[in-house]
Write an enzyme that holds these catalytic residues in place. Structure first.
Site, PDB file in Angstrom:
ATOM      1  CE  LYS A 186      37.699  42.980  43.848  1.00  0.00           C
ATOM      2  NZ  LYS A 186      38.501  43.209  45.060  1.00  0.00           N
TER       3      LYS A 186
ATOM      4  NE  ARG B 275      43.387  43.990  50.894  1.00  0.00           N
ATOM      5  CZ  ARG B 275      42.168  43.865  50.412  1.00  0.00           C
ATOM      6  NH1 ARG B 275      41.444  42.796  50.714  1.00  0.00           N
ATOM      7  NH2 ARG B 275      41.635  44.806  49.651  1.00  0.00           N
TER       8      ARG B 275
ATOM      9  CG  HIS C 266      39.720  48.513  50.357  1.00  0.00           C
ATOM     10  ND1 HIS C 266      38.643  48.900  49.602  1.00  0.00           N
ATOM     11  CD2 HIS C 266      39.488  47.221  50.707  1.00  0.00           C
ATOM     12  CE1 HIS C 266      37.803  47.873  49.479  1.00  0.00           C
ATOM     13  NE2 HIS C 266      38.287  46.855  50.156  1.00  0.00           N
TER      14      HIS C 266
ATOM     15  NE  ARG D  19      38.334  51.369  45.568  1.00  0.00           N
ATOM     16  CZ  ARG D  19      38.819  52.005  46.642  1.00  0.00           C
ATOM     17  NH1 ARG D  19      39.227  53.252  46.557  1.00  0.00           N
ATOM     18  NH2 ARG D  19      38.886  51.389  47.808  1.00  0.00           N
TER      19      ARG D  19
ATOM     20  CE1 TYR E  96      32.436   9.453  46.642  1.00  0.00           C
ATOM     21  CE2 TYR E  96      32.241  11.815  46.263  1.00  0.00           C
ATOM     22  CZ  TYR E  96      32.590  10.554  45.819  1.00  0.00           C
ATOM     23  OH  TYR E  96      33.100  10.401  44.550  1.00  0.00           O
TER      24      TYR E  96
ATOM     25  CB  CYS F 214      29.974  14.976  44.562  1.00  0.00           C
ATOM     26  SG  CYS F 214      29.097  13.879  45.692  1.00  0.00           S
TER      27      CYS F 214
ATOM     28  CG  ASP G 246      32.175  16.296  38.385  1.00  0.00           C
ATOM     29  OD1 ASP G 246      32.744  17.290  37.931  1.00  0.00           O
ATOM     30  OD2 ASP G 246      32.766  15.236  38.679  1.00  0.00           O
TER      31      ASP G 246
END
Length: 396
Positions: free
Chosen positions: A36, A134, A166, A222, A268, A320, A322
């Site tokens: 997944k 869940r 689970h 699993r 920054y 930052c 990028d």
């Protein structure tokens, strides 16, 4: 060939080897490799093929679309999809022979409608909430759901082939909830069998339980994270102690190297200021690429660790969108274009995903799965990965 100045190098040979190691840990119990979330960031289809080549006999995904993508790629091995909402493409899934989780009456109804529309008997695994709180049917409602599912089975719409759950604390093997959930699951299995379900597979063990708890392996394990060579229980053992090899290396090319004076604020808010004249290196990868902002550096401590020029450094100042900045030191010889390794297997002294997790206050799962889509995946070690894998005829 991508011109992007960063890449995630994915070693499919490591994935194959990890699955083989997990088969040994499972003591002969078949392995469902969980692929997944785009194969935990490693690539859905390449990871699936590598896992199957390593000896997995099942694949597991969260979303139905992930299962259908595997089928479109020509992979015919058994696939279970376990998380979907109303409106999911269940007809397509049933037609593609994808096994489906059923955790609520509405889900069973949807699967039955899809089976009738396609004329294909849907294979279902009933999901029980044994205590995680869940997804899954509560134990008090299991009998009614089983009754409805077995009625649908009698008419040929579905085949109830599995029951699963689970664990909430599998990464803490001695936690009392592990035994408590195991007991609830055993009761659920007994209830299903008394009701007349002929279960092919009962499955409860994730990566952590596969590695640490033989009592909950049942008919199928699993593993997810461990398939990709990371330890789900770092407090118990690192990947090497379980025979695992991390399969992803995240690296980038320096975009700029420049000399700056002492007292230069970096990035920054100037969370880091150079304590002496030094060389700064600009690494063109940031939080838009999955580098966690929580791994920013400050004046008092380095941020996320990197390896450059054989040295272990850390992010200087804020991460930052990028880019990040490194304080390379006053005598640095690095130049633009030199490679910076953010994390890898650790074999050559480079940081690992677990190292980043420790700095960012998270888990290694998040570090690898959050690597952004714009970072190219460069696949290596794929010589033994077949393009398709045939399913066992008994599971069609």
């Amino acid at each position: 060939m991508s011109s992007y100045p960063a890449r995630a190098v994915v070693d499919l040979a490591a994935i194959r080897s990890n699955v083989a190691a997990l088969r040994e840990h499972a003591g002969g119990v078949p392995v469902m490799a969980v692929v997944k979330a785009d194969g935990y960031g490693h690539g859905l289809v390449p990871s699936a093929r590598a896992a199957l080549a390593g000896g997995a006999t099942w694949l597991g995904v969260a979303q139905v679309d992930e299962a259908l993508a595997l089928r479109t790629a020509g992979i015919t091995a058994p696939v279970l999809a376990w998380l979907y909402g109303p409106g999911a493409p269940l007809e397509a899934a049933v037609a593609a022979r994808v096994d489906l989780s059923v955790a609520a009456p509405w889900a069973l109804d949807g699967v039955v409608v899809a089976a009738r529309a396609t004329g294909v008997t849907a294979r279902v695994h009933v999901k029980v909430d044994t205590g995680l709180g869940r997804n899954g049917v509560p134990p008090a409602e299991l009998a009614d759901l089983l009754d409805a599912a077995l009625r649908a089975q009698a008419e040929g719409a579905v085949a109830v082939v599995g029951l699963f759950s689970h664990l909430a604390f599998a990464d803490a093997p001695d936690h009392p909830t592990v035994r408590g959930q195991a007991a609830v699951f055993a009761d659920a299995v007994a209830l299903a069998e008394r009701a007349g379900a002929r279960l092919e597979v009962r499955h409860l063990a994730n990566s952590a339980a596969t590695l640490t708890d033989a009592s909950v392996r049942y008919d199928l394990v699993r593993p997810g994270l461990a398939v990709y060579g990371l330890s789900p229980v770092p407090q118990v053992g690192d990947p090497a102690s379980f025979g695992l090899t991390p399969a992803m290396r995240l690296e980038a090319d320096l975009a700029l190297v420049k000399r700056v004076p002492a007292g230069q604020g970096v990035s920054y808010a100037h969370a880091y200021t150079t304590p002496r004249e030094t060389m700064l290196g600009l690494v063109p990868i940031g939080y838009a690429d999955g580098v966690p902002r929580h791994a920013s550096g400050t004046q008092d401590r380095w941020g996320g660790p990197v390896q450059v020029g054989g040295r272990r450094l850390g992010v200087a100042g804020r991460v930052c969108m990028d880019q990040v900045v490194l304080d390379l030191g006053p005598d640095a010889a690095e130049q633009a274009g030199d490679t910076v390794v953010l994390f890898g297997s650790g074999a050559d002294g480079e940081p690992t995903a677990e190292d980043w997790a420790q700095v960012a206050g998270t888990i290694s799962y998040e570090i690898v799965t959050r690597v952004g889509a714009r970072v190219p995946r460069v696949v290596v070690g794929d010589e033994a990965v077949a393009p398709t894998v045939e399913a066992d005829e008994d599971l069609q």
